[in-house]
Motif scaffolding. Structure first.
Motif, PDB file in Angstrom:
ATOM      1  N   GLY A   7       0.823  -1.199   0.000  1.00 30.53           N
ATOM      2  CA  GLY A   7       0.000   0.000   0.000  1.00 30.53           C
ATOM      3  C   GLY A   7       0.859   1.252   0.000  1.00 30.53           C
ATOM      4  N   TRP A  32      -9.200  -9.853  -2.265  1.00 26.11           N
ATOM      5  CA  TRP A  32      -8.959  -8.530  -1.704  1.00 26.11           C
ATOM      6  C   TRP A  32     -10.283  -7.814  -1.472  1.00 26.11           C
ATOM      7  CZ3 TRP A  32      -4.225  -6.998  -0.139  1.00 26.11           C
ATOM      8  CH2 TRP A  32      -3.129  -7.713  -0.624  1.00 26.11           C
ATOM      9  N   TYR A  33     -10.389  -7.219  -0.304  1.00 29.27           N
ATOM     10  CA  TYR A  33     -11.524  -6.375   0.053  1.00 29.27           C
ATOM     11  C   TYR A  33     -10.982  -4.994   0.393  1.00 29.27           C
ATOM     12  CZ  TYR A  33     -14.681 -10.392   0.362  1.00 29.27           C
ATOM     13  OH  TYR A  33     -15.442 -11.487   0.069  1.00 29.27           O
ATOM     14  N   ARG A  34     -11.839  -4.020   0.402  1.00 25.84           N
ATOM     15  CA  ARG A  34     -11.406  -2.689   0.811  1.00 25.84           C
ATOM     16  C   ARG A  34     -12.525  -1.999   1.603  1.00 25.84           C
ATOM     17  NH1 ARG A  34     -11.358   0.199  -5.161  1.00 25.84           N
ATOM     18  NH2 ARG A  34     -13.634   0.458  -5.385  1.00 25.84           N
ATOM     19  N   ARG A  41     -17.000  -2.583   4.272  1.00 21.49           N
ATOM     20  CA  ARG A  41     -15.990  -3.354   3.559  1.00 21.49           C
ATOM     21  C   ARG A  41     -16.639  -4.017   2.341  1.00 21.49           C
ATOM     22  NH1 ARG A  41     -11.996  -7.082   7.056  1.00 21.49           N
ATOM     23  NH2 ARG A  41     -11.975  -5.095   8.181  1.00 21.49           N
ATOM     24  N   ASP A  85     -10.803   4.782  -5.067  1.00 24.60           N
ATOM     25  CA  ASP A  85     -10.078   3.565  -4.697  1.00 24.60           C
ATOM     26  C   ASP A  85      -9.383   3.703  -3.345  1.00 24.60           C
ATOM     27  OD1 ASP A  85      -9.125   3.440  -8.135  1.00 24.60           O
ATOM     28  OD2 ASP A  85     -10.665   2.208  -7.161  1.00 24.60           O
ATOM     29  N   TYR A  89      -7.093  -1.810   2.342  1.00 30.35           N
ATOM     30  CA  TYR A  89      -7.258  -3.039   1.565  1.00 30.35           C
ATOM     31  C   TYR A  89      -6.878  -4.236   2.433  1.00 30.35           C
ATOM     32  CZ  TYR A  89      -8.165  -0.502  -2.724  1.00 30.35           C
ATOM     33  OH  TYR A  89      -8.739   0.286  -3.691  1.00 30.35           O
ATOM     34  N   TYR A  90      -7.793  -5.193   2.470  1.00 27.88           N
ATOM     35  CA  TYR A  90      -7.613  -6.386   3.285  1.00 27.88           C
ATOM     36  C   TYR A  90      -7.533  -7.630   2.409  1.00 27.88           C
ATOM     37  CZ  TYR A  90      -9.277  -3.409   7.107  1.00 27.88           C
ATOM     38  OH  TYR A  90      -9.442  -2.407   8.027  1.00 27.88           O
ATOM     39  N   GLY A 105      -4.603  -5.462   6.960  1.00 28.01           N
ATOM     40  CA  GLY A 105      -4.974  -4.316   6.136  1.00 28.01           C
ATOM     41  C   GLY A 105      -3.781  -3.460   5.767  1.00 28.01           C
ATOM     42  N   GLN A 107      -3.021   0.426   3.825  1.00 29.64           N
ATOM     43  CA  GLN A 107      -3.678   1.662   3.396  1.00 29.64           C
ATOM     44  C   GLN A 107      -3.276   2.018   1.973  1.00 29.64           C
ATOM     45  OE1 GLN A 107      -5.919   3.805   5.162  1.00 29.64           O
ATOM     46  NE2 GLN A 107      -6.095   4.796   3.147  1.00 29.64           N
TER      47      GLN A 107
END
Length: 112
Positions: A7, A32-34, A41, A85, A89-90, A105, A107
């Motif tokens: 990130g 990936w999730y955000r 999320r 965006d 982000y996880y 996570g 950033q």
């Protein structure tokens, strides 16, 4: 169990590559999730061990998910980044028997 990296801060239109690795277990699904400011999320992209991928509509054509099964790793190549965006982000992994793991996570901040 899942360690993310990659990130950072990038200008609009720029690119970043996120990485996620597990050294302890095998996952059937990795993705990936955000989570943006004040939002829930959401799924960004996910892939199975055969490379079949699913993307949210807003990132199609800009983001590419890939994985390295022997390394238990998943990557997210992000191009054409915009302010929407921005978020944390996880990485998420689902084991073949249903166990679920999340990374801590990373950033991503896109400046306009």
């Amino acid at each position: 169990q899942l360690v993310e990296s990659g990130g950072g801060l990038v200008q609009a239109g720029g690119s970043l590559r996120l990485s996620c690795t597990s050294s302890h277990t095998v996952f059937s699904i990795m993705g990936w999730y955000r989570q943006g400011p004040g939002t829930l999320r959401e799924l960004v992209a996910e892939t199975d061990r055969d490379g079949r991928a699913n993307y949210r509509d807003s990132v199609k054509g800009r983001f590419t998910i890939s994985r390295d099964n022997p390394r238990n790793s998943v990557y997210l190549e992000m191009n054409g980044l915009n302010s929407e965006d921005t978020g944390v982000y996880y990485c998420r992994g689902i084991q073949p028997w249903g166990g679920e793991y999340w990374g801590q996570g990373t950033q991503v901040t896109v400046s306009s």
